[in-house]
Motif scaffolding. Structure first.
Motif, short mmCIF file in Angstrom:
data_model
loop_
_atom_site.label_atom_id
_atom_site.label_comp_id
_atom_site.label_asym_id
_atom_site.label_seq_id
_atom_site.Cartn_x
_atom_site.Cartn_y
_atom_site.Cartn_z
N GLU A 1 0.81 -1.21 0.00
CA GLU A 1 0.00 0.00 0.00
C GLU A 1 0.84 1.26 0.00
O GLU A 1 0.35 2.34 -0.32
CB GLU A 1 -0.93 0.00 1.23
CG GLU A 1 -2.03 -1.04 1.17
CD GLU A 1 -2.98 -0.77 0.01
OE1 GLU A 1 -3.72 0.22 0.06
OE2 GLU A 1 -2.93 -1.55 -0.97
N ILE B 1 4.16 6.05 -6.05
CA ILE B 1 3.10 6.24 -7.05
C ILE B 1 3.67 6.02 -8.44
O ILE B 1 4.68 6.63 -8.82
CB ILE B 1 2.49 7.64 -6.91
CG1 ILE B 1 1.84 7.80 -5.52
CG2 ILE B 1 1.46 7.90 -8.00
CD1 ILE B 1 1.30 9.18 -5.25
N GLU C 1 -0.67 5.66 -12.52
CA GLU C 1 -1.62 5.87 -11.45
C GLU C 1 -1.88 7.36 -11.25
O GLU C 1 -1.01 8.20 -11.53
CB GLU C 1 -1.12 5.26 -10.14
CG GLU C 1 -1.03 3.75 -10.14
CD GLU C 1 -0.46 3.21 -8.84
OE1 GLU C 1 -0.90 2.12 -8.42
OE2 GLU C 1 0.43 3.86 -8.26
N VAL D 1 -4.79 7.62 -5.63
CA VAL D 1 -4.01 6.74 -4.77
C VAL D 1 -4.17 7.17 -3.31
O VAL D 1 -4.41 6.34 -2.42
CB VAL D 1 -2.52 6.73 -5.19
CG1 VAL D 1 -1.66 6.08 -4.12
CG2 VAL D 1 -2.33 6.00 -6.51
N ARG D 2 -4.02 8.45 -3.07
CA ARG D 2 -4.15 8.93 -1.70
C ARG D 2 -5.58 8.79 -1.19
O ARG D 2 -5.82 8.45 -0.01
CB ARG D 2 -3.69 10.39 -1.63
CG ARG D 2 -2.21 10.59 -1.95
CD ARG D 2 -1.79 12.04 -1.78
NE ARG D 2 -0.37 12.21 -2.03
CZ ARG D 2 0.15 12.55 -3.21
NH1 ARG D 2 -0.66 12.75 -4.26
NH2 ARG D 2 1.44 12.68 -3.37
N MET E 1 -7.90 6.55 -2.19
CA MET E 1 -8.22 5.14 -1.96
C MET E 1 -7.50 4.61 -0.72
O MET E 1 -8.04 3.78 0.02
CB MET E 1 -7.85 4.31 -3.19
CG MET E 1 -8.71 4.60 -4.42
SD MET E 1 -10.44 4.29 -4.08
CE MET E 1 -11.21 5.05 -5.51
N PHE E 2 -6.29 5.09 -0.47
CA PHE E 2 -5.58 4.65 0.73
C PHE E 2 -6.30 5.16 1.98
O PHE E 2 -6.40 4.46 3.00
CB PHE E 2 -4.13 5.16 0.69
CG PHE E 2 -3.34 4.80 1.90
CD1 PHE E 2 -2.84 3.52 2.08
CD2 PHE E 2 -3.07 5.75 2.89
CE1 PHE E 2 -2.11 3.19 3.21
CE2 PHE E 2 -2.34 5.43 4.01
CZ PHE E 2 -1.86 4.14 4.17
N SER F 1 -7.62 -3.58 0.13
CA SER F 1 -6.81 -2.70 -0.70
C SER F 1 -7.65 -2.20 -1.87
O SER F 1 -8.23 -2.99 -2.62
CB SER F 1 -5.57 -3.45 -1.23
OG SER F 1 -4.85 -2.62 -2.11
N ARG G 1 -6.29 0.24 -3.98
CA ARG G 1 -5.36 1.00 -4.84
C ARG G 1 -5.52 0.65 -6.31
O ARG G 1 -5.22 1.46 -7.17
CB ARG G 1 -3.92 0.72 -4.39
CG ARG G 1 -2.89 1.50 -5.19
CD ARG G 1 -1.56 1.54 -4.51
NE ARG G 1 -0.56 2.23 -5.31
CZ ARG G 1 0.60 2.67 -4.86
NH1 ARG G 1 0.88 2.49 -3.57
NH2 ARG G 1 1.45 3.28 -5.66
N ALA H 1 -7.11 3.18 -8.54
CA ALA H 1 -6.41 4.42 -8.86
C ALA H 1 -5.60 4.31 -10.14
O ALA H 1 -4.98 5.30 -10.56
CB ALA H 1 -5.50 4.83 -7.70
N SER H 2 -5.62 3.14 -10.76
CA SER H 2 -4.85 2.93 -11.99
C SER H 2 -5.65 3.42 -13.19
O SER H 2 -6.86 3.18 -13.30
CB SER H 2 -4.52 1.44 -12.14
OG SER H 2 -3.95 1.19 -13.40
#
Length: 799
Positions: free
Chosen positions: A667, A671, A675, A680-681, A683-684, A744, A746, A749-750
């Motif tokens: 996780e 980056i 992405e 990313v931030r 979703m984390f 997860s 992440r 975010a792709s």
């Protein structure tokens, strides 16, 4: 540099200096020729240091001079510079003109090699050294190779085509002629009306070992140009040229080595050794330990061009020494030139070249540029290649024995063969033998050392060195002084007059000191090192064969069968192509080089068929393991996996490798370019809230038996995935921190995932499906994919 007498040059000389920087080279040389012809020596004396520095550059490297090292034959100024600096050209004519008047010029101490500089700093010499015009000219010419180095990123030029390389070759052929005598100086008859100068004392010592001297050079001979000098007797310029090249290019001991030479223990050991051999009529070596590299910390790093010029010097000296005429049946006084030819290699070059090569073997990068050092070494240890018989096409064939007359040379240069061969083997096992250039270097060395009769000569020399001294018959007492310690190479000498045992001992002790621990070339220790090299060669053959797409019954098996006597011998068959079989390219050529090197090494060290077959079998096993992508050979250390020597060798040769992957928290990976940083931030942050809120429920769900528990392990990051961390060496702390079950997000975010979701929604719209229906279908598809993956994983685990 000391300033000449306070006297202003004439107007033409002043104008020459003033316009030097703005005029083209051709015009400058034309004006110089006129000035040299018309001016008096006392006027030329005032501008000579400036002129030499303007041509060859300053000793601090600030003034570049004519940049002879960058001047190529295709340049218009090349022929102008070569004609002006030719041994019969105007510049050397100026040197002779000043030489006749016995002018002196000072050299700064800071630019001198280490030992000489150290002796001056200790107060054994005055602050400056005075050189005559010829010495001064040749000193700057030799130093320009060291001071005027190419800058990184500068233009790449061919060394063999440069004006500097050509001038070195020209000066060597002129002052060290293979036939005839050294041409007489054109100004040798200037002082014919006066009395000839007194000859120099043959016992004048050399300043390089802390003894006071007024000159930079060793004085080995008692000859000085005189009014009635015979060209055959005037060899002082030849000696000066050789001394300058050797002292400047090769004489780079460290201060630690110099201090070891000056220690009372070293001087006492030298005195004891001289006394022990005085009754044996054997020439003592240089001070014990003078060549040893145990404390060698030389910051000097020679360039490839430097090494190539050293090789040119070595090749010419071999040809120069081998041009010596056979000794007549009736003993007669040999000419100074003949004595100089006998002493050129052994007395002037051997010790410093050994230190130079040892330094290069230990400090040169493990790349293909080492070929220059390798060929310099191979050129020195093969003097028979530079004889009149070289014109014979069969002279260089592997079927031709090394003549027995070269046995004395092998004995007097034993460490050049054995110690440096051991150093090469240590380098070879650390190089990538799949690289064609590295494979070629191994083949070249194996081919040279496998020449018929050479192995026997080396073994005989080792036996002589290891023979106890007390079993030798006594000889009449006769003390021999080397030129460096007050003697002259004109003294009676020769291998036939000195006991062979003490000739070998003198050589070894002179280079390594009396406390050296000699390792036999064909002993157990070196044999094991060669066996390791043979195994690496066989492994590299497997890789190159696989890359070239050839079947396993390729060249290596043919070479092994030929060694066992079941096929044509690789030693007796001439190798096609250029020197060392350099022709051709690709994996097939590399495999051929490795196969022939394997043949030669097996012949040299008499490896039996069982040993070779066992090594080949182990290589085949490694080849099978490579297909299954096993880890390189490791052991479990205190902090995790640790590579062994075998594992490092497997990585170098490409036999095995670690899977390169991120080993931290998935996780928290950096980056990626594919992405979105914002997503990313985001979703984390969402996943962290869910994991914190439902951590206990996820732990309980993953440990439940049955299909639901396995399905939870598939979607949540479970500790079962920690097994993959054992694919690379990790610290034990990393292995003890497996990630727990958690959600997860992440993957969303792709950009690729977002594009795929968008395409699925568009596809649903084509079939008149709303967003909710498309979302439901995607969730059902994901659930079915996870269910099938879980069932398949369960079946594999049961099997």
């Amino acid at each position: 540099m000391a300033t000449p007498a306070l006297q202003q040059p004439n107007s033409s000389l002043a104008n020459l200096k003033a316009d030097w920087a703005i005029k083209p080279l051709l015009q400058r040389c034309q004006e110089l020729v006129k000035v040299i012809d018309d001016s008096l020596a006392k006027e030329l004396h005032l501008i000579f240091p400036w002129l030499v520095e303007s041509i060859f550059g300053s000793l601090d490297g600030v003034i570049g001079g004519w940049n002879l090292r960058l001047l190529q034959a295709r340049n218009n100024e090349y022929s102008v510079a070569m004609e002006f600096l030719d041994p019969s050209g105007p510049m050397v004519k100026l040197v002779y003109k000043l030489q006749a008047e016995e002018y002196k010029y000072d050299v700064p101490v800071a630019c001198l090699p280490g030992p000489l500089k150290a002796s001056i700093q200790e107060g054994a010499l005055s602050l400056n050294l005075s050189l005559n015009p010829f010495e001064y000219y040749m000193f700057y010419f030799a130093m320009s190779l060291i001071t005027q180095r190419s800058h990184p990123g500068g233009p790449h030029v061919s060394t063999s085509d440069s004006a500097y390389f050509t001038l070195v070759h020209t000066y060597l052929r002129y002052f060290l002629p293979l036939e005839g005598s050294v041409p007489l100086s054109p100004f040798s008859d200037v002082r014919a009306t006066g009395p000839p100068p007194a000859p120099r004392s043959p016992s004048m010592p050399f300043a390089g070992y802390g003894l006071p001297s007024a000159s930079l050079l060793k004085r080995h001979i008692s000859h000085q140009p005189s009014a009635n000098a015979d060209p055959a007797q005037e060899i002082w310029r030849s000696e000066t040229l050789l001394q300058m090249f050797v002292e400047v290019w090769l004489h780079h001991y460290s201060l630690e080595v110099y201090q070891k030479l000056q220690s009372p223990q070293a001087k006492l050991a030298l005195l004891q050794y001289r006394l022990s051999i005085s009754s044996m009529h054997c020439a003592p070596p240089a001070p014990p330990g003078s060549g040893t590299l145990n404390t060698y910390q030389e910051p000097f790093s020679p360039t490839e061009e430097h090494v190539l010029l050293v090789r040119l010097l070595v090749k010419h000296l071999h040809s120069f020494s081998n041009s010596l005429r056979p000794e007549p049946a009736v003993q007669s006084q040999a000419s100074p030139l003949e004595e100089f030819k006998r002493a050129a290699v052994s007395r002037f070059v051997q010790q410093k070249l050994y230190v130079f090569l040892q330094h290069c073997f230990g400090h040169w990068p493990l790349d293909a540029s080492f070929r220059a050092v390798l060929e310099t070494w191979l050129s020195y240890i093969q003097p028979w290649r530079y004889t009149s018989e070289i014109n014979n096409p069969a002279a260089d064939s592997q079927s031709t024995n090394v003549p027995e007359k070269w046995g004395s040379f092998v004995q007097e240069n034993l460490l050049m063969y054995t110690k440096l061969f051991q150093g090469f083997v240590n380098r070879a096992v650390r190089t990538d033998l799949i690289n064609g250039k590295n494979a070629l270097m191994v083949f070249r060395v194996a081919k040279v050392f496998s020449q018929p009769n050479l192995t026997e000569m080396i073994q005989k020399a080792e036996q002589l060195f290891l023979e106890p001294e007390h079993v030798l018959p006594q000889r009449p007492q006769r003390l021999f002084l080397s030129p460096a310690h007050g003697g002259s190479f004109l003294s009676a000498r020769g291998p036939g007059e000195a006991d062979a045992v003490f000739a070998v001992k003198s050589h070894v002790f002179g280079l390594e000191g009396q406390d050296c621990r000699y390792t036999q070339m064909f002993g157990t220790q070196q044999r094991n090192a060669v066996l390791k090299l043979v195994q690496m060669i066989a492994q590299a053959q497997q890789i190159t064969r696989r890359w070239s797409g050839r079947p396993d019954g390729g060249a290596s098996k043919q070479s092994l069968l030929s060694w066992l006597g079941l096929g044509p011998s690789g030693l007796s068959a001439p190798y096609g192509g250029a020197e060392g079989g350099e022709g051709g390219d690709g994996a097939s050529r590399t495999e051929e080089h490795l196969g022939r090197a394997l043949d030669h090494l097996c012949h040299m060290f008499r490896l039996n068929a069982g040993q070779v077959c066992e090594l080949v079998a182990s290589v085949s096993a490694v080849e099978e393991d490579t297909g299954s992508r096993q880890l390189p050979d490791c052991i479990q250390g205190q902090n995790g996996l640790v590579l062994t020597d075998l594992g490092r060798m497997q990585i170098i040769n490409g036999l095995r490798r670690f899977e390169i992957e991120y080993q931290g928290d998935p996780e928290l990976q950096p980056i990626r370019s594919y992405e979105s940083a914002v997503l990313v931030r985001l979703m984390f942050w969402v996943a962290s809230l869910v994991n914190q809120r439902f951590r206990g429920h996820m732990d309980a769900l993953c440990v439940r038996p049955g299909l639901l528990g396995r399905l939870a392990e598939h979607y949540l990051m479970s500790a079962a995935s920690a097994e993959r961390y054992r694919r690379t060496p990790l610290t034990r702390r990393s292995l003890e921190r497996p990630p727990g079950p958690r959600l997860s997000l992440r993957v969303f975010a792709s950009y690729r995932t977002l594009l795929a979701i968008l395409l699925l929604y568009l596809l649903g719209a084509l079939f008149s499906l709303g967003p909710l229906a498309s979302t439901g279908l995607m969730l059902i598809a994901g659930l079915l994919h996870g269910l099938s993956a879980t069932l398949l994983a369960g079946k594999k685990k049961k099997q």
